[in-house]
Design a protein around this motif. Structure first.
Motif, PDB file in Angstrom:
ATOM      1  N   VAL A  62     -80.780 -33.362  18.726  1.00  0.00           N
ATOM      2  CA  VAL A  62     -79.832 -33.703  19.619  1.00  0.00           C
ATOM      3  C   VAL A  62     -79.195 -32.338  20.281  1.00  0.00           C
ATOM      4  CG1 VAL A  62     -77.339 -34.364  19.461  1.00  0.00           C
ATOM      5  CG2 VAL A  62     -78.971 -35.524  18.014  1.00  0.00           C
ATOM      6  N   ARG A  63     -79.345 -31.565  19.675  1.00  0.00           N
ATOM      7  CA  ARG A  63     -78.814 -30.024  20.105  1.00  0.00           C
ATOM      8  C   ARG A  63     -79.667 -29.649  21.724  1.00  0.00           C
ATOM      9  NH1 ARG A  63     -73.809 -30.554  19.745  1.00  0.00           N
ATOM     10  NH2 ARG A  63     -73.083 -30.577  17.388  1.00  0.00           N
ATOM     11  N   VAL A  64     -80.895 -29.821  21.313  1.00  0.00           N
ATOM     12  CA  VAL A  64     -82.005 -29.645  22.434  1.00  0.00           C
ATOM     13  C   VAL A  64     -81.623 -30.417  23.620  1.00  0.00           C
ATOM     14  CG1 VAL A  64     -84.277 -29.903  23.211  1.00  0.00           C
ATOM     15  CG2 VAL A  64     -83.903 -28.731  21.036  1.00  0.00           C
ATOM     16  N   LEU A  65     -81.440 -31.739  23.351  1.00  0.00           N
ATOM     17  CA  LEU A  65     -80.963 -32.601  24.672  1.00  0.00           C
ATOM     18  C   LEU A  65     -79.692 -32.127  25.115  1.00  0.00           C
ATOM     19  CD1 LEU A  65     -81.734 -36.306  23.368  1.00  0.00           C
ATOM     20  CD2 LEU A  65     -83.159 -34.957  24.957  1.00  0.00           C
ATOM     21  N   HIS A  66     -78.676 -31.661  24.345  1.00  0.00           N
ATOM     22  CA  HIS A  66     -77.313 -31.197  24.925  1.00  0.00           C
ATOM     23  C   HIS A  66     -77.353 -29.949  25.589  1.00  0.00           C
ATOM     24  CE1 HIS A  66     -74.929 -34.614  24.157  1.00  0.00           C
ATOM     25  NE2 HIS A  66     -75.711 -34.860  23.145  1.00  0.00           N
ATOM     26  N   GLU A  67     -78.521 -28.718  25.145  1.00  0.00           N
ATOM     27  CA  GLU A  67     -78.260 -27.660  25.330  1.00  0.00           C
ATOM     28  C   GLU A  67     -79.700 -27.031  26.430  1.00  0.00           C
ATOM     29  OE1 GLU A  67     -76.850 -25.030  22.342  1.00  0.00           O
ATOM     30  OE2 GLU A  67     -75.872 -26.492  21.435  1.00  0.00           O
ATOM     31  N   ARG A  68     -80.652 -27.765  26.196  1.00  0.00           N
ATOM     32  CA  ARG A  68     -81.824 -27.242  26.727  1.00  0.00           C
ATOM     33  C   ARG A  68     -82.370 -28.241  27.715  1.00  0.00           C
ATOM     34  NH1 ARG A  68     -80.169 -23.507  24.841  1.00  0.00           N
ATOM     35  NH2 ARG A  68     -81.072 -21.908  23.545  1.00  0.00           N
ATOM     36  N   VAL A  69     -81.762 -29.272  28.323  1.00  0.00           N
ATOM     37  CA  VAL A  69     -82.055 -30.171  29.214  1.00  0.00           C
ATOM     38  C   VAL A  69     -81.277 -30.245  30.169  1.00  0.00           C
ATOM     39  CG1 VAL A  69     -82.647 -32.643  29.326  1.00  0.00           C
ATOM     40  CG2 VAL A  69     -83.523 -31.497  27.531  1.00  0.00           C
ATOM     41  N   PRO A  70     -81.566 -30.421  31.663  1.00  0.00           N
ATOM     42  CA  PRO A  70     -80.565 -30.462  32.771  1.00  0.00           C
ATOM     43  C   PRO A  70     -79.735 -31.518  32.364  1.00  0.00           C
ATOM     44  CG  PRO A  70     -82.867 -30.265  33.656  1.00  0.00           C
ATOM     45  CD  PRO A  70     -82.907 -30.349  32.015  1.00  0.00           C
ATOM     46  N   GLN A  71     -78.312 -31.295  32.306  1.00  0.00           N
ATOM     47  CA  GLN A  71     -77.264 -31.987  31.793  1.00  0.00           C
ATOM     48  C   GLN A  71     -77.110 -33.480  32.771  1.00  0.00           C
ATOM     49  OE1 GLN A  71     -76.126 -32.249  28.704  1.00  0.00           O
ATOM     50  NE2 GLN A  71     -77.760 -30.884  28.600  1.00  0.00           N
ATOM     51  N   PHE A  72     -76.816 -34.358  32.158  1.00  0.00           N
ATOM     52  CA  PHE A  72     -76.450 -35.704  32.834  1.00  0.00           C
ATOM     53  C   PHE A  72     -75.263 -36.297  32.552  1.00  0.00           C
ATOM     54  CE2 PHE A  72     -77.901 -40.268  33.623  1.00  0.00           C
ATOM     55  CZ  PHE A  72     -77.412 -40.585  34.896  1.00  0.00           C
ATOM     56  N   SER A  73     -74.908 -36.082  31.329  1.00  0.00           N
ATOM     57  CA  SER A  73     -73.777 -36.606  30.578  1.00  0.00           C
ATOM     58  C   SER A  73     -72.573 -36.036  31.220  1.00  0.00           C
ATOM     59  CB  SER A  73     -73.804 -36.775  29.176  1.00  0.00           C
ATOM     60  OG  SER A  73     -73.907 -35.385  28.772  1.00  0.00           O
ATOM     61  N   GLU A  74     -72.558 -34.954  31.440  1.00  0.00           N
ATOM     62  CA  GLU A  74     -71.337 -34.227  32.002  1.00  0.00           C
ATOM     63  C   GLU A  74     -71.190 -34.456  33.331  1.00  0.00           C
ATOM     64  OE1 GLU A  74     -73.411 -32.802  29.953  1.00  0.00           O
ATOM     65  OE2 GLU A  74     -72.332 -31.516  28.512  1.00  0.00           O
ATOM     66  N   THR A  75     -71.969 -34.706  34.170  1.00  0.00           N
ATOM     67  CA  THR A  75     -71.965 -35.034  35.498  1.00  0.00           C
ATOM     68  C   THR A  75     -71.360 -36.498  35.507  1.00  0.00           C
ATOM     69  OG1 THR A  75     -73.986 -33.953  36.411  1.00  0.00           O
ATOM     70  CG2 THR A  75     -73.425 -35.799  37.563  1.00  0.00           C
TER      71      THR A  75
END
Length: 215
Positions: free
Chosen positions: A63-76
């Motif tokens: 989960v942390r990899v998805l939130h911290e090491r992947v280009p963010q989509f959810s914040e956008t």
């Protein structure tokens, strides 16, 4: 005011960062199901005991990899409804969303794909999202539909358009394009990817979506 470059990581923060980097590489190359905490620790240059000081489980690391090491989509997407009615307009905002979604799915798909090979692992991942208060995949459509509905109320989108249908069409197009990019791995036959350029893909996808609503 500029505060200059961030200070280099050290101590526990550096170890945590190395763990996430190692996990992202392993999960991309061998898949989540075949990645172990022992492997992650070895690649990160630390012990498993050190790893467990920062993360409770492999699923939490994922989960942390998805939130911290992947280009963010959810914040956008989370910030998008607040921008309804601003000077940029729906076409520009939706183009930003398209590019963010495409880059997120392209990066996260290889990491997350093995979830679906194991019902138990998938169930564990859903529980972990709840425990950590992390957003789930349904949030993408909900945030985007909320933005589209807000623009609709302002008269900047056709009143007859269904915001949820529009959101699903846009996100689905991005997911499909990311899948094709990964499937062909840079060796797509001529004409298989149209438009071939991701910037043009974003522009033309949004044009088609808005054109179909009579905007």
């Amino acid at each position: 005011m500029s505060h200059g470059p961030s200070a280099p990581l050290s101590g526990g923060a550096l170890t945590r960062s190395r763990i996430l980097d190692a996990a992202a590489a392993l999960m991309t190359n061998v898949g989540l199901a075949h990645t172990t905490t022992k492997q992650i620790a070895r690649e990160a240059g630390c012990s498993e005991a050190a790893l467990y000081k920062h993360f409770r489980s492999k699923e939490e690391i994922f989960v942390r990899v998805l939130h911290e090491r992947v280009p963010q989509f959810s914040e956008t997407l989370a910030e998008l409804p607040e921008r309804a009615g601003d000077e940029r307009g729906p076409a520009e905002h939706l183009r930003d969303v398209t590019l963010a979604a495409l880059r997120f799915y392209r990066r996260s798909f290889p990491i997350a794909a093995s979830l679906f090979a194991s019902p138990e692992l998938l169930a564990t991942h859903r529980r972990k999202l709840d425990e950590l208060g992390a957003v789930g995949p349904q949030n993408a459509g909900q945030h985007l539909a909320a933005y589209l509905a807000a623009e609709q109320k302002l008269g900047r989108l056709a009143a007859a358009a269904d915001p949820y249908a529009m959101a699903n069409l846009l996100i689905g197009a991005c997911f499909h394009r990311a899948f094709l990019d990964l499937f062909f791995a840079g060796e797509a036959p001529e004409g298989a990817l149209r438009p071939a350029d991701e910037e043009e893909f974003a522009t033309e996808t949004v044009r088609a979506l808005l054109g179909g609503t009579g905007v």
